[in-house]
Design a protein around this motif. Structure first.
Motif, PDB file in Angstrom:
ATOM      1  N   SER A 143      -8.441   8.074  15.684  1.00 54.90           N
ATOM      2  CA  SER A 143      -7.522   8.548  14.641  1.00 54.90           C
ATOM      3  C   SER A 143      -6.112   8.661  15.184  1.00 54.90           C
ATOM      4  CB  SER A 143      -7.946   9.922  14.102  1.00 54.90           C
ATOM      5  OG  SER A 143      -9.288   9.918  13.793  1.00 54.90           O
ATOM      6  N   GLY A 188      -3.917   1.668  13.711  1.00 52.65           N
ATOM      7  CA  GLY A 188      -4.604   2.240  12.562  1.00 52.65           C
ATOM      8  C   GLY A 188      -3.978   1.754  11.257  1.00 52.65           C
ATOM      9  N   TYR A 189      -2.648   1.656  11.255  1.00 53.78           N
ATOM     10  CA  TYR A 189      -1.905   1.148  10.102  1.00 53.78           C
ATOM     11  C   TYR A 189      -2.360  -0.269   9.768  1.00 53.78           C
ATOM     12  CZ  TYR A 189       2.283  -0.312   7.479  1.00 53.78           C
ATOM     13  OH  TYR A 189       3.158  -0.793   6.543  1.00 53.78           O
ATOM     14  N   GLN A 235      -7.661  -3.655   5.336  1.00 55.94           N
ATOM     15  CA  GLN A 235      -8.686  -3.243   4.384  1.00 55.94           C
ATOM     16  C   GLN A 235      -8.178  -3.281   2.948  1.00 55.94           C
ATOM     17  OE1 GLN A 235      -9.759   0.480   6.076  1.00 55.94           O
ATOM     18  NE2 GLN A 235     -11.347  -0.404   7.391  1.00 55.94           N
ATOM     19  N   SER A 236      -6.885  -2.981   2.755  1.00 52.31           N
ATOM     20  CA  SER A 236      -6.380  -2.977   1.391  1.00 52.31           C
ATOM     21  C   SER A 236      -5.637  -4.276   1.073  1.00 52.31           C
ATOM     22  CB  SER A 236      -5.462  -1.771   1.181  1.00 52.31           C
ATOM     23  OG  SER A 236      -4.437  -1.790   2.147  1.00 52.31           O
ATOM     24  N   ASP A 239      -3.046  -5.641   2.300  1.00 54.02           N
ATOM     25  CA  ASP A 239      -1.609  -5.388   2.190  1.00 54.02           C
ATOM     26  C   ASP A 239      -0.885  -6.491   2.975  1.00 54.02           C
ATOM     27  OD1 ASP A 239       0.930  -4.423   2.250  1.00 54.02           O
ATOM     28  OD2 ASP A 239       0.406  -2.444   3.014  1.00 54.02           O
ATOM     29  N   ARG A 256       0.823  -1.210   0.000  1.00 55.98           N
ATOM     30  CA  ARG A 256       0.000   0.000   0.000  1.00 55.98           C
ATOM     31  C   ARG A 256       0.855   1.257   0.000  1.00 55.98           C
ATOM     32  NH1 ARG A 256      -2.343   3.179   3.971  1.00 55.98           N
ATOM     33  NH2 ARG A 256      -1.206   1.965   5.494  1.00 55.98           N
ATOM     34  N   THR A 257       1.805   1.333   0.961  1.00 53.81           N
ATOM     35  CA  THR A 257       2.593   2.567   1.048  1.00 53.81           C
ATOM     36  C   THR A 257       3.838   2.499   0.177  1.00 53.81           C
ATOM     37  OG1 THR A 257       3.913   1.783   2.910  1.00 53.81           O
ATOM     38  CG2 THR A 257       1.852   2.867   3.450  1.00 53.81           C
ATOM     39  N   GLN A 269      -8.120   3.146  15.731  1.00 55.96           N
ATOM     40  CA  GLN A 269      -8.987   3.410  14.597  1.00 55.96           C
ATOM     41  C   GLN A 269     -10.038   4.467  14.962  1.00 55.96           C
ATOM     42  OE1 GLN A 269      -8.634   2.505  11.640  1.00 55.96           O
ATOM     43  NE2 GLN A 269     -10.618   2.728  10.639  1.00 55.96           N
ATOM     44  N   GLN A 282      -5.773  -0.308   8.111  1.00 57.96           N
ATOM     45  CA  GLN A 282      -5.674   0.070   6.692  1.00 57.96           C
ATOM     46  C   GLN A 282      -5.051  -1.056   5.885  1.00 57.96           C
ATOM     47  OE1 GLN A 282      -3.493   3.636   7.288  1.00 57.96           O
ATOM     48  NE2 GLN A 282      -5.291   4.941   7.082  1.00 57.96           N
TER      49      GLN A 282
END
Lengths: 337, 290
Positions: free
Chosen positions: A285, A291-292, A298-299, A301, A84-85, A282, A295
């Motif tokens: 924020s 949180g990483y 969700q993607s 990764d 992702r990143t 999450q 994400q």
């Protein structure tokens, strides 16, 4: 003692290898093809692109080859590149680690102080209303989803009452303190910057409380049980008989002994804290690993998810080790051999 | 539980004196059972009496609670109360499947480990230790993410982290119980391993496992909701509690969207924990406390 610690540390690499093997096995036991999450959908029919991507991510090698390379890279501290990143996962994690540490440490402080306090009150006032209230409080925290308590607490104390600041580590206009440890409260204090400290501290309070509340049940329950047991011991009767003040009896004679078994449970709650941090971050924020992770999940990764799992597993193994060693220091009856 | 306690438990008969209610039916257990029963009834009967269709808009979007819609409507104008009640039809069966699956896997592995001994036992138990070393949600998340976004994969993901507990528990039981005379006798008489296990060992070993499974039920409900909240589980428009709370977080100021599912999860988990605690106090004498 030194020999025991040395032996435990010597096994660590084996344990970490085991953790890495399990995550690798999961990744390969599953029929999913990771190529579909790195190559754009319309390029999936283009054999050249797919082959190039496979070669680039090392997916064209045999499974044993991939495993050896994976473990070898891990040994060198290389956790792969995030889909992702597009950055090394290690850098991503290290950058976000201080935020997560600051949150989990605060939560741990909340959980242990509240947990021990509640457990003690419950044991002393056994089967009376303070006992029931303490139990209800602890049980409530562990029965509510932590992300939902987070929402409720934010809604009441930030949006409605305005007593606490909202999501994030600092007010939007505030600058983070110069980077030393990465823990904003600690860095601010080291620079004597009290207003930034206060800012960061207030931002920590709600998420720290929410996460701490979620895990304190285990601690308060055990403190209560071991306190009840200790209070029935002869030496407590002796302490009372020789006319000690009740507070002295409770704090110096009872609590000290009751806390020994609690140490194990504090070590055990690290798992709950790390898991809960994913969800708490999450909602608040919080720019940490949690949180990483969300994400990444969700993607899809995979390198990132896999690394977070290993990372958390390693943290748990280390905290178990620390607990066992601390246990031996605190309880002279334990002889490690 | 030691073998003696296990046999004592198994041979214990309820006292003849007429107790007004069974010993295990304490107030918390009663409350817990009622709550679980309520949700079970809801899950079964909701299609008959649902206040509104859970999938179709019935009023303005994001409408605050009114008498007609006691929990308001969500971002698509669907009735939050109906969706919350329908959520039980996902949560309860999914959690039951997870527990059942984890029990089967855990008991099979635990039994193999306990009966085989030697290196098989050592390897299996090290694997169990390793799996338990991960924070549950992270491992479940990893497995689910690899399998793909789906409620069925959540089941597999959570089974993958839940079975080791049962495996370790049953292994310990098997090790204790296989030394009992009646088991040795059954083996001496030529009973096959699976027969000895099912007929002579499992009945004695089962009560702590039932307690553990009951205690885990609440945790599993939380894990399902958490994974769905993250976005790995049920796909919209399924009325699922975790997904509903995700919507509630997006429409933060419309507090009623997350209120229903949050309270639903809370009550189910609390109920399951109460029942589990009560069962444990009765079935596992070690933990009985003053």
């Amino acid at each position: 003692m030194a020999a025991y610690i040395a032996r435990r540390v010597a096994v660590l690499p084996l344990l970490l290898l085991g953790l890495a093997t399990i995550t690798f096995a999961i990744a390969h036991a599953v029929p999913a093809d990771p190529i579909s999450s790195v190559v754009a959908e319309r390029q999936l029919n283009n054999p050249e692109v797919v082959a190039a991507a496979r070669a680039h991510w090392g997916l064209d090698q045999s499974v044993p080859e991939q495993y050896t390379r994976y473990v070898w890279n891990l040994v060198q501290g290389d956790m792969g590149t995030s889909f992702r990143t597009k950055r090394p996962v290690r850098d991503d994690l290290l950058e976000r680690l201080p935020a997560t540490l600051e949150l989990t440490i605060s939560a741990m402080i909340v959980a242990t102080t509240l947990g021990i306090g509640l457990g003690m009150v419950a044991a002393v006032k056994r089967n009376r209303w303070p006992d029931h209230v303490a139990r209800l409080f602890a049980v409530t925290g562990s029965a509510m989803p932590v992300f939902w308590i987070g929402l409720v607490v934010l809604l009441i104390f930030w949006a409605e009452l305005g007593w606490f600041p909202g999501p994030g580590r600092l007010d939007t206009r505030a600058l983070p303190p110069p980077h030393l440890t990465g823990l904003f409260t600690v860095d601010a204090l080291l620079h004597g910057d009290l207003s930034t400290f206060w800012n960061a501290f207030r931002h920590l309070m709600l998420p720290g409380f929410v996460l701490g509340w979620a895990v304190l049940g285990l601690i308060s329950r055990l403190v209560r049980a071991s306190m009840v047991e200790v209070l029935g011991q002869d030496y407590i009767r002796t302490a009372r008989a020789k006319g000690l003040h009740e507070r002295q009896v409770l704090l110096r004679h009872a609590l000290k002994n009751a806390l020994i078994p609690t140490l194990t449970v504090v070590g055990l709650s690290v798992a709950g804290l790390l898991g809960g941090a994913v969800l708490t971050e999450q909602i608040f924020s919080w720019p940490g690993i949690g949180g990483y992770t969300v994400q990444a999940a969700q993607s899809l990764d995979y390198p990132a998810i896999q690394s977070v799992a290993i990372f958390a597993g390693a943290l748990m193994v280390l905290s178990n080790l620390a607990t066992d060693v601390a246990y031996a220091f605190v309880d002279p009856r334990i002889r490690l051999s | 539980m030691t073998a003696e306690q296990a046999t004592a438990l198994a041979t214990e008969r309820p006292p003849r004196a007429r107790p007004r209610r069974p010993r295990w039916l304490t107030a918390p257990v009663l409350i817990g059972l009622s709550v679980l029963l309520f949700w079970l009834l809801v899950a079964i009967t909701i299609p008959v009496w649902a206040p509104a269709d859970p999938l179709e808009p019935v009023a303005d979007r994001l409408a605050a609670p009114t008498l007609g819609h006691p929990l308001g409507t969500d971002n698509l104008g669907r009735d939050v109360l109906s969706r919350t009640l329908y959520g039980a039809r996902t949560a309860l069966p999914v959690a039951t499947m997870v527990i059942a699956g984890a029990l089967v896997v855990g008991c099979v592995i635990g039994a193999i480990s306990g009966f085989a001994g030697g290196w098989v036992d050592a390897v299996l138990m090290r694997f169990v230790d390793m799996t338990l070393a991960f924070p549950a949600i992270l491992l479940a998340m990893t497995v689910t993410a690899y399998l793909g976004r789906d409620i069925r994969n959540i089941v597999i993901g959570i089974i993958a982290v839940a079975w080791p507990g049962y495996a370790r528990l049953l292994r310990g039981q098997v090790l204790a119980i296989r030394r009992l005379d009646h088991v040795e006798a059954a083996i001496a008489l030529g009973g096959s391993r699976s027969r000895v296990l099912l007929r002579h060992v499992l009945p004695l070993a089962i009560s702590p496992i039932i307690v553990a499974a009951t205690m885990d039920f609440g945790g599993v409900i939380l894990l399902i909701a958490s994974l769905s909240f993250i976005g790995l589980g049920a796909k919209p428009p399924t009325p699922e509690w975790g997904v509903m709370i995700t919507d509630g977080a997006r429409f933060f100021y419309q507090w009623w969207i997350a209120a229903g599912p949050g309270i639903a999860i809370f009550t189910v988990v609390l109920g399951a924990n109460f029942v589990g605690d009560g069962l444990r106090d009765v079935l596992d004498p070690r933990t009985r406390q003053g």
